[in-house]
Motif scaffolding. Structure first.
Motif, PDB file in Angstrom:
ATOM      1  N   GLU A 244       0.817  -1.206   0.000  1.00 44.23           N
ATOM      2  CA  GLU A 244       0.000   0.000   0.000  1.00 44.23           C
ATOM      3  C   GLU A 244       0.854   1.260   0.000  1.00 44.23           C
ATOM      4  N   ARG A 245       2.160   1.109   0.171  1.00 42.28           N
ATOM      5  CA  ARG A 245       3.097   2.236   0.124  1.00 42.28           C
ATOM      6  C   ARG A 245       4.441   1.711  -0.386  1.00 42.28           C
ATOM      7  N   PRO A 246       5.402   2.572  -0.647  1.00 38.84           N
ATOM      8  CA  PRO A 246       6.682   2.113  -1.196  1.00 38.84           C
ATOM      9  C   PRO A 246       7.371   1.082  -0.301  1.00 38.84           C
ATOM     10  N   VAL A 247       7.965   0.096  -0.932  1.00 36.80           N
ATOM     11  CA  VAL A 247       8.742  -0.938  -0.254  1.00 36.80           C
ATOM     12  C   VAL A 247      10.216  -0.525  -0.311  1.00 36.80           C
ATOM     13  N   ARG A 248      10.883  -0.605   0.817  1.00 34.57           N
ATOM     14  CA  ARG A 248      12.284  -0.192   0.894  1.00 34.57           C
ATOM     15  C   ARG A 248      13.187  -1.425   1.016  1.00 34.57           C
ATOM     16  N   ILE A 249      14.153  -1.521   0.113  1.00 28.82           N
ATOM     17  CA  ILE A 249      15.170  -2.566   0.192  1.00 28.82           C
ATOM     18  C   ILE A 249      16.446  -1.933   0.729  1.00 28.82           C
ATOM     19  N   VAL A 250      16.873  -2.378   1.894  1.00 28.33           N
ATOM     20  CA  VAL A 250      18.105  -1.878   2.493  1.00 28.33           C
ATOM     21  C   VAL A 250      19.287  -2.691   1.962  1.00 28.33           C
ATOM     22  N   VAL A 251      20.315  -1.988   1.509  1.00 29.18           N
ATOM     23  CA  VAL A 251      21.575  -2.597   1.093  1.00 29.18           C
ATOM     24  C   VAL A 251      22.628  -2.167   2.109  1.00 29.18           C
ATOM     25  N   PRO A 252      23.275  -3.102   2.807  1.00 33.70           N
ATOM     26  CA  PRO A 252      24.210  -2.727   3.869  1.00 33.70           C
ATOM     27  C   PRO A 252      25.611  -2.377   3.385  1.00 33.70           C
ATOM     28  N   PHE A 253      25.706  -1.964   2.119  1.00 29.82           N
ATOM     29  CA  PHE A 253      26.984  -1.579   1.523  1.00 29.82           C
ATOM     30  C   PHE A 253      26.799  -0.309   0.702  1.00 29.82           C
ATOM     31  N   ALA A 254      27.911   0.262   0.272  1.00 25.61           N
ATOM     32  CA  ALA A 254      27.874   1.521  -0.469  1.00 25.61           C
ATOM     33  C   ALA A 254      27.265   1.346  -1.860  1.00 25.61           C
ATOM     34  N   PRO A 255      26.772   2.443  -2.456  1.00 23.80           N
ATOM     35  CA  PRO A 255      26.234   2.374  -3.818  1.00 23.80           C
ATOM     36  C   PRO A 255      27.290   1.915  -4.824  1.00 23.80           C
ATOM     37  N   ALA A 256      26.812   1.311  -5.906  1.00 26.16           N
ATOM     38  CA  ALA A 256      27.626   0.905  -7.060  1.00 26.16           C
ATOM     39  C   ALA A 256      28.413  -0.378  -6.831  1.00 26.16           C
ATOM     40  N   GLY A 257      28.334  -0.966  -5.638  1.00 24.23           N
ATOM     41  CA  GLY A 257      28.972  -2.253  -5.395  1.00 24.23           C
ATOM     42  C   GLY A 257      28.099  -3.389  -5.887  1.00 24.23           C
ATOM     43  N   PRO A 258      28.608  -4.634  -5.827  1.00 24.38           N
ATOM     44  CA  PRO A 258      27.859  -5.786  -6.356  1.00 24.38           C
ATOM     45  C   PRO A 258      26.478  -5.977  -5.730  1.00 24.38           C
ATOM     46  N   THR A 259      26.371  -5.809  -4.408  1.00 23.52           N
ATOM     47  CA  THR A 259      25.074  -6.007  -3.749  1.00 23.52           C
ATOM     48  C   THR A 259      24.101  -4.903  -4.132  1.00 23.52           C
ATOM     49  N   ASP A 260      24.600  -3.685  -4.231  1.00 24.54           N
ATOM     50  CA  ASP A 260      23.761  -2.566  -4.657  1.00 24.54           C
ATOM     51  C   ASP A 260      23.239  -2.790  -6.075  1.00 24.54           C
ATOM     52  N   ILE A 261      24.106  -3.272  -6.957  1.00 26.93           N
ATOM     53  CA  ILE A 261      23.699  -3.547  -8.339  1.00 26.93           C
ATOM     54  C   ILE A 261      22.603  -4.605  -8.360  1.00 26.93           C
ATOM     55  N   MET A 262      22.795  -5.667  -7.580  1.00 26.18           N
ATOM     56  CA  MET A 262      21.783  -6.720  -7.508  1.00 26.18           C
ATOM     57  C   MET A 262      20.452  -6.160  -7.016  1.00 26.18           C
ATOM     58  N   ALA A 263      20.489  -5.365  -5.949  1.00 26.29           N
ATOM     59  CA  ALA A 263      19.263  -4.820  -5.365  1.00 26.29           C
ATOM     60  C   ALA A 263      18.532  -3.924  -6.352  1.00 26.29           C
ATOM     61  N   ARG A 264      19.264  -3.133  -7.107  1.00 22.94           N
ATOM     62  CA  ARG A 264      18.622  -2.208  -8.046  1.00 22.94           C
ATOM     63  C   ARG A 264      18.042  -2.927  -9.259  1.00 22.94           C
ATOM     64  N   ILE A 265      18.737  -3.965  -9.726  1.00 18.87           N
ATOM     65  CA  ILE A 265      18.181  -4.758 -10.826  1.00 18.87           C
ATOM     66  C   ILE A 265      16.903  -5.456 -10.370  1.00 18.87           C
ATOM     67  N   LEU A 266      16.940  -6.034  -9.171  1.00 20.85           N
ATOM     68  CA  LEU A 266      15.749  -6.679  -8.624  1.00 20.85           C
ATOM     69  C   LEU A 266      14.645  -5.661  -8.396  1.00 20.85           C
ATOM     70  N   GLY A 267      14.980  -4.553  -7.745  1.00 25.64           N
ATOM     71  CA  GLY A 267      13.982  -3.570  -7.366  1.00 25.64           C
ATOM     72  C   GLY A 267      13.240  -2.970  -8.542  1.00 25.64           C
ATOM     73  N   ASP A 268      13.962  -2.722  -9.636  1.00 31.34           N
ATOM     74  CA  ASP A 268      13.332  -2.126 -10.818  1.00 31.34           C
ATOM     75  C   ASP A 268      12.180  -2.971 -11.334  1.00 31.34           C
ATOM     76  N   SER A 269      12.392  -4.276 -11.390  1.00 30.90           N
ATOM     77  CA  SER A 269      11.360  -5.167 -11.920  1.00 30.90           C
ATOM     78  C   SER A 269      10.362  -5.608 -10.854  1.00 30.90           C
ATOM     79  N   LEU A 270      10.827  -5.702  -9.613  1.00 31.83           N
ATOM     80  CA  LEU A 270       9.939  -6.151  -8.538  1.00 31.83           C
ATOM     81  C   LEU A 270       8.844  -5.124  -8.272  1.00 31.83           C
ATOM     82  N   GLY A 271       9.186  -3.851  -8.338  1.00 27.65           N
ATOM     83  CA  GLY A 271       8.175  -2.818  -8.143  1.00 27.65           C
ATOM     84  C   GLY A 271       7.045  -2.952  -9.147  1.00 27.65           C
ATOM     85  N   GLU A 272       7.416  -3.208 -10.392  1.00 24.36           N
ATOM     86  CA  GLU A 272       6.393  -3.384 -11.429  1.00 24.36           C
ATOM     87  C   GLU A 272       5.561  -4.634 -11.167  1.00 24.36           C
TER      88      GLU A 272
END
Length: 336
Positions: free
Chosen positions: A42-70
């Motif tokens: 019912e509101r935005p879902v937040r995915i926390v990444v415990p590392f800095a932007p542009a690292g491997p985990t951040d990349i994974m989270a953003r690829i997932l998040g882009d499609s998961l939101g849809e």
């Protein structure tokens, strides 16, 4: 923390136990009709990444998040909370409200940190509801072509003949590449000096500059230099060969049957998150990760998709925490 002293289970053995084939999407263990949480989100879902932007985990989270939101019909945002080797962000989500709106995408640090630190702000077995494993990337053992070493056997022979000569670069103490290198030393019965850096890029640059003789990093950092011939890949630590490096063997193929040391990415929710929400997130994540465009994007970033579902991830965590504890203990690394 378990004082596990048994043999190291291979990833293949684990995946058979979990009913998963590595790199392939597994059928969810929940029924489709259970994967419907009325009104969520019912509101935005937040995915926390415990590392800095542009690292491997951040990349994974953003690829997932882009499609998961849809797929969820809502917004998914990524919130980076780095620090303390991931412990700050992991601890934050562990104590967040269990309503499905604060989630965690985290690397293998989740299963390694309990053995690297005397105290961590979470219990890997009790503080989270597993959603699914997302993907894995192997680590790569690389050397300069100038070193004149072309195989793991030659590396071990050189290290035994000249035990004080060789050193290796890693992305940092406690990372899975560092621990992969320590496992390499254990199985080879050799001494190679560790030179930690602040990330994969500086570790590779040190090798290219001749500061170190070899490096162990996650595959994406070293891949372009291997493909260009600037570095020589001796072996991979994954369960099987990488599609873009068909001539580079795995440590398993070289006869070290338990030597699988990948960097995995997990998707988790705080403990006591409603089962219907967890089921929805698992079903939608697996749906997203099966898409050819997502598979291709992740592979371009050095990841192989691995969708284990909630119970598969639960079993994986149960297996990996004691496995890394055993490796760390054998390497003589003391908790800090």
């Amino acid at each position: 923390m378990s004082d596990y002293n048994g043999p190291l289970p291979s990833r293949r053995q684990f995946l058979k136990t979990a009913g998963v084939v590595a790199g392939a999407a597994a059928a969810p263990i929940f029924k489709p009709k259970q994967a419907l949480a009325a009104g969520y989100p019912e509101r935005p879902v937040r995915i926390v990444v415990p590392f800095a932007p542009a690292g491997p985990t951040d990349i994974m989270a953003r690829i997932l998040g882009d499609s998961l939101g849809e797929a969820l019909g809502g917004n998914v945002i990524v919130d980076n909370r780095p620090g303390a080797s991931g412990n700050i962000g992991i601890g934050y989500v562990a104590h967040a409200e269990a309503d499905g709106y604060t989630l965690l995408v985290v690397s293998s640090a989740y299963v390694v940190n309990p053995s690297l630190f005397a105290k961590v702000p979470y219990d890997p077995f009790k503080d989270f509801e597993p959603i699914t494993e997302l993907g894995t990337t192997p680590n790569m053992i690389v050397v300069s072509p100038k070193l004149g070493i072309n195989s793991i056997a030659e590396l071990f022979a050189r290290a035994k003949a000249k035990p004080d000569e060789l050193n290796y670069a890693s992305p940092g103490a406690g990372t899975t590449p560092h621990l992969s290198a320590e496992l390499l030393k254990i199985v080879g019965h050799v001494q190679i000096t560790h030179v930690p850096f602040s990330g994969a890029a500086p570790a590779i640059q040190a090798l290219l500059a001749g500061t170190t003789q070899m490096a162990v990093t996650a595959l994406p950092a070293a891949l372009p230099f291997v493909q260009s011939g600037e570095l020589k890949a001796l072996a991979l630590t994954g369960a099987h060969r990488w599609v873009d490096l068909p001539n580079v063997p795995t440590m398993v193929e070289l006869g070290y049957k338990d030597f699988v040391a990948e960097t995995a990415q997990f998707f988790l929710a705080p403990a006591r998150t409603p089962a219907a929400i967890v089921a929805t997130l698992a079903a939608k994540s697996i749906e997203v990760l099966k898409k050819p465009a997502v598979i291709a994007k992740l592979r371009d970033n050095g990841y192989e998709v691995a969708t284990s579902g909630p119970e598969g991830l639960r079993k994986y965590v149960k297996s990996e925490v004691p496995r890394w504890h055993d490796i760390i203990a054998k390497a003589g690394i003391k908790p800090v």
